[in-house]
Every structure is written in C-alpha cells, then in structure tokens.
Scaffold this active site. Structure first.
Site, PDB file in Angstrom:
ATOM      1  CE  LYS A 107      -4.810  40.229  75.731  1.00  0.00           C
ATOM      2  NZ  LYS A 107      -4.702  41.412  76.837  1.00  0.00           N
TER       3      LYS A 107
HETATM    4  C1  LIG Z   1      -5.152  42.715  76.538  1.00  0.00           C
HETATM    5  C2  LIG Z   1      -5.461  43.418  77.601  1.00  0.00           C
HETATM    6  C3  LIG Z   1      -6.381  44.439  77.625  1.00  0.00           C
HETATM    7  C4  LIG Z   1      -6.991  45.092  76.464  1.00  0.00           C
HETATM    8  O1  LIG Z   1      -7.591  44.176  75.732  1.00  0.00           O
HETATM    9  P1  LIG Z   1      -8.292  44.361  74.258  1.00  0.00           P
HETATM   10  O2  LIG Z   1      -8.917  43.531  73.872  1.00  0.00           O
HETATM   11  O3  LIG Z   1      -6.639  44.270  73.731  1.00  0.00           O
HETATM   12  O4  LIG Z   1      -8.678  45.781  74.054  1.00  0.00           O
HETATM   13  C5  LIG Z   1      -6.735  45.222  78.922  1.00  0.00           C
HETATM   14  N1  LIG Z   1      -6.258  44.602  80.212  1.00  0.00           N
HETATM   15  C6  LIG Z   1      -5.453  43.667  80.255  1.00  0.00           C
HETATM   16  C7  LIG Z   1      -4.969  43.058  81.565  1.00  0.00           C
HETATM   17  C8  LIG Z   1      -4.977  43.080  79.108  1.00  0.00           C
HETATM   18  O5  LIG Z   1      -4.074  41.976  78.959  1.00  0.00           O
END
Ligand SMILES: *Cc1c(COP(=O)(O)O)cnc(C)c1O
Length: 434
Positions: A107
């Site tokens: 993210k």
């Molecule tokens: C947020 C997150 C996800 C999921 O991603 P989305 O875009 O919400 O489907 C998967 N793995 C990790 C480590 C995350 O932080």
C-alpha cells in the site's frame, strides 16, 4: 479524463475533484470514463523502459494536464523509489515482492502517490484538510507514512482494536504530529462503516474539509496498475506466455487495478482472487449472488473484509457481464490452517518465507495450477513476513528478525484514542480536534 459516479453516472468530475472528494454522491465510487490503451510497442518492450518511465506512461492518461508533467514525474519518482523484484519460488510460481517500501506493504505505492497528488492540489488552500481512513492493518501505516508531517493535513486513522499486528500498530500509532489514531472496539467493517457515515454527515462536512485515503480514492487505486507492468517487465525476461496473476484480496482495489491494466492491454492469462475465510467474492463466482457478510478475523488481517468496496468497479469493467467476469477471474478461499501449512511447506521446500497474505495467494495459485497443468504465473507478495511474526514463526519455527529500519519505530510509544463502534463518538472526536 473525467470520472463518473458509479451510483449516478450524471455526476462527472476531473481527477483533482475525484482525488480531493474521495467519493461521489450517495457514497458512489468514481470510475474513469475511458480506458487509455497501452501501445503494443510499449507492452512488448517494457524492459527497455525505466520503472519511472513505465509508471509515468501508465498514469499520465488518467491525469491529463491537471498536474504538470514535470511535477507528475517527480511524484512518480518518489512513488516507485524502492525495488519491486519478481522472484521465482517454484518452476511455475513467482512472487512480486511489493514490500520493500517504507512500511513494508504494497500500500506504500498507492499512499505515496495519493498523498503527493493531494498536497499538490491543496497547496493553495487555506483550510486544513482532514484525511479520514479506516484500516484493517496496512493502509493506516502506509497512509500515515505517506502523509506524515505534510502541512495543513490531519490524518485520522480508525483501526480495529486487537486485530492488527504489533509492527502494524506501531506504524499507525507512534508517529504522532499530524497522525491521529483511533482504536475502535469493533471490526474493520465497523471502522469502514463509521468512516462512510462521517463522509455523508452534513455537519462534519461543513465544519471540516474531509477526504478519504482508502482504496476507493482513485489516486490510491489507479497507481496500483504500475505493479502489474513492473511484474510483466521482469516476467518477459524468462517467459513468453502471459502469466496467471494471483492477488491476495480484501477490499479488491489491488486486483481491480490489475484487471484495469489488463483491459488497457496488459497481457494476462487469468486472474485469481485469493481470499481468506472472508469469501464473499469466491461465493459470488459460484452463485452469482453478491452477499456481503460480517468480516471474521483471520491471520491475514488486511484481507478481513466482508463487504469489498471495489468489487463494483470490477463489475463495471466487465460491463456487468457475469459470464465474462467468471471466465477471467477465479476465486479461492483459504483458511488459517491452510495458510500456516503453506508457510511451513514453502519454507521447507524452497527456503522462502511467505507472510500470511502472500501464503493465501500461494495456496490459491497452487490449486489453480493443479487444475491447469500447462500454465504458470506470479502471485503478488503484499506484505513482509516480519509484520506478522506470530503466524510466521509458528509455521516456520525460526525467529524472524525485525529489519533495522523498524528498530526505532518499535521503541516509540503508542498513542491512541479508544472509541466504540458508535458514530456519535467519532463525530465528537472530529469536531473537537479542530
Ligand atoms: C490491503 C492488503 C491486501 C488486500 O488488498 P485489497 O486491495 O484491499 O484487496 C492484501 N494484503 C495486504 C498485506 C494488504 O495490506
């Protein structure tokens, strides 16, 4: 580029407005009016381009002249400033390691891009902006880091008490300054619901200049397409066939970005939505019935989502055609026991340590490849295993070292305000803080 509201296609806004507002009327998500296609020459020769150039080519059509290209290039340079290697785990499964950024989770990319766009758009504003964000674990840290100490912006993060790991919690709660952490007695869905209520509350919106940093915000969602291009650039070095792409999914922003890139011309054989026990989408693919559920807590907590916000964008991409969607996406649901087994197995066989989210993806990918013996592909490695030491150490029985970059953070003090899953408590906090 214009973006329309998926709940009311009459509402159309530019990139700036969509970034600042986060969502449209009736909490509708914004969606691009057209999908700029990649040139064949570009896709076939990715290895000739730098990562920054690839990212720039990926994003510029969505922004047009709303950010001058020189500034956009600077934003992008800061967004992709760490390595994103594609590593082979087995003959048929590689992993795109998206966890080398400052908070060790994928993210970081979306959060860095968004924070810088927002700062650019708001640089001449006089009113303080409040970014309100619900997190199931990783968003908060990435957003906090992305926005830390930016002038005239407060970040208010809601996270579910006792459902984030120690490293995650420190990343949310120990920065201080303009980062305010609310510890909610409830689940991620409760946090998300509180945030949504705040956005539709008139009093709060008159008194505060409120915006979101969740993956519903296009400035966080769209740059995630970059991962898939950077993966393909490396994939093409050793494979001719288009890859199967498996994405650990919670709110479905990441996989939706991959599908968006695919609709623009990125080659992919098939997509896999890898879910933990929160299986709303795998169930939908079986039954054609999208039934939100209450989220349940799992080891892969960033995917504990019972009502995935971005799924309606995926349906829009496929023109609401269920059959076409089902032909392109498979869904798997993997429970905690299978997750731990996979972490242990993969470590034993390949000396590779998966975090629980990537392990959910690996398990799903293995199942799919067993049913499709002539295919191969990659999973998205969304978090560093050190963020989930309990689960990982339980599985591999070795101690995971905390990277030095986290030492200082882990020594800092946690600062939070605890609230119940009650909108009145959030309302009071927001109005009092200003
Ligand atoms: C947020 C997150 C996800 C999921 O991603 P989305 O875009 O919400 O489907 C998967 N793995 C990790 C480590 C995350 O932080």
């Amino acid at each position: 580029m214009k973006y329309y509201n998926l709940k009311d296609s009459q509402e159309k806004v530019d990139f700036r407005t969509a970034t600042i507002k986060g969502q449209g009327k009736d909490k509708g998500l914004f969606f691009p009016e057209n999908l700029p296609q990649f040139e064949d020459e570009f896709i076939q020769n990715l290895h000739q381009y730098s990562n920054e150039e690839i990212a720039y080519q990926c994003m510029k059509g969505f922004i047009g002249d709303e950010i001058p290209s020189k500034v956009l290039r600077e934003i992008i340079a800061e967004t992709v400033s760490f390595e994103i290697p594609l590593q082979r785990i087995t003959d048929r499964i590689s992993i795109l390691e998206l966890f080398h950024g400052p908070t060790l989770a994928f993210k970081d990319i979306g959060a860095r891009f968004m924070s810088r766009c927002l700062s650019y758009f708001l640089k001449d504003q006089h009113k303080k902006v409040t970014v309100l964000v619900a997190t199931s674990g990783d968003t908060g840290g990435a957003v906090a880091h992305g926005f830390y100490d930016l002038p005239a912006i407060d970040i208010v993060i809601l996270y579910p008490k006792n459902r984030v790991s120690p490293v995650q919690e420190k990343q949310l709660t120990a920065l201080g300054k303009n980062i305010l952490a609310l510890e909610v007695n409830g689940s991620f869905d409760d946090c998300q619901s509180l945030v949504k209520q705040a956005f539709s509350n008139e009093e709060i919106n008159t008194k505060l200049f409120l915006t979101s940093a969740n993956s519903i915000n296009i400035a966080r969602w769209l740059p995630q397409q970059i991962y898939y291009l950077l993966a393909l650039k490396q994939w093409q070095q050793y494979e001719k066939k288009p890859p199967v792409i498996c994405v650990p999914s919670g709110n479905f922003g990441n996989i939706c970005a991959g599908l968006l890139a695919h609709f623009r011309g990125l080659p992919a054989d098939h997509f896999i939505a890898a879910c933990n026990t929160n299986d709303v989408v795998p169930e939908y693919l079986k039954t054609k019935d999208l039934k939100p559920k209450k989220a349940v807590a799992t080891l892969s907590n960033a995917m504990d989502v019972g009502d995935p916000s971005n799924f309606i964008r995926i349906m829009e991409l496929f023109g609401q055609n269920f059959d076409s969607l089902k032909n392109n996406i498979s869904g798997y649901s993997v429970n905690d026991e299978e997750t731990l087994n996979t972490i242990a197995e993969v470590y034993k066989k390949y000396k590779y340590i998966l975090d629980p989210h990537s392990a959910v993806a690996f398990t799903s990918m293995e199942q799919y490849l067993n049913e499709n013996p002539d295919k191969s592909g990659f999973i998205l490695g969304t978090a560093h295993p050190v963020k989930f030491p309990d689960a990982v150490e339980k599985a591999v029985k070795v101690k995971i070292e905390i990277p030095e970059s986290l030492n200082d953070l882990m020594k800092k003090e946690k600062k939070t305000v605890e609230i119940n899953s009650d909108f009145e408590e959030l309302r009071r906090f927001l109005l009092d803080k200003n």
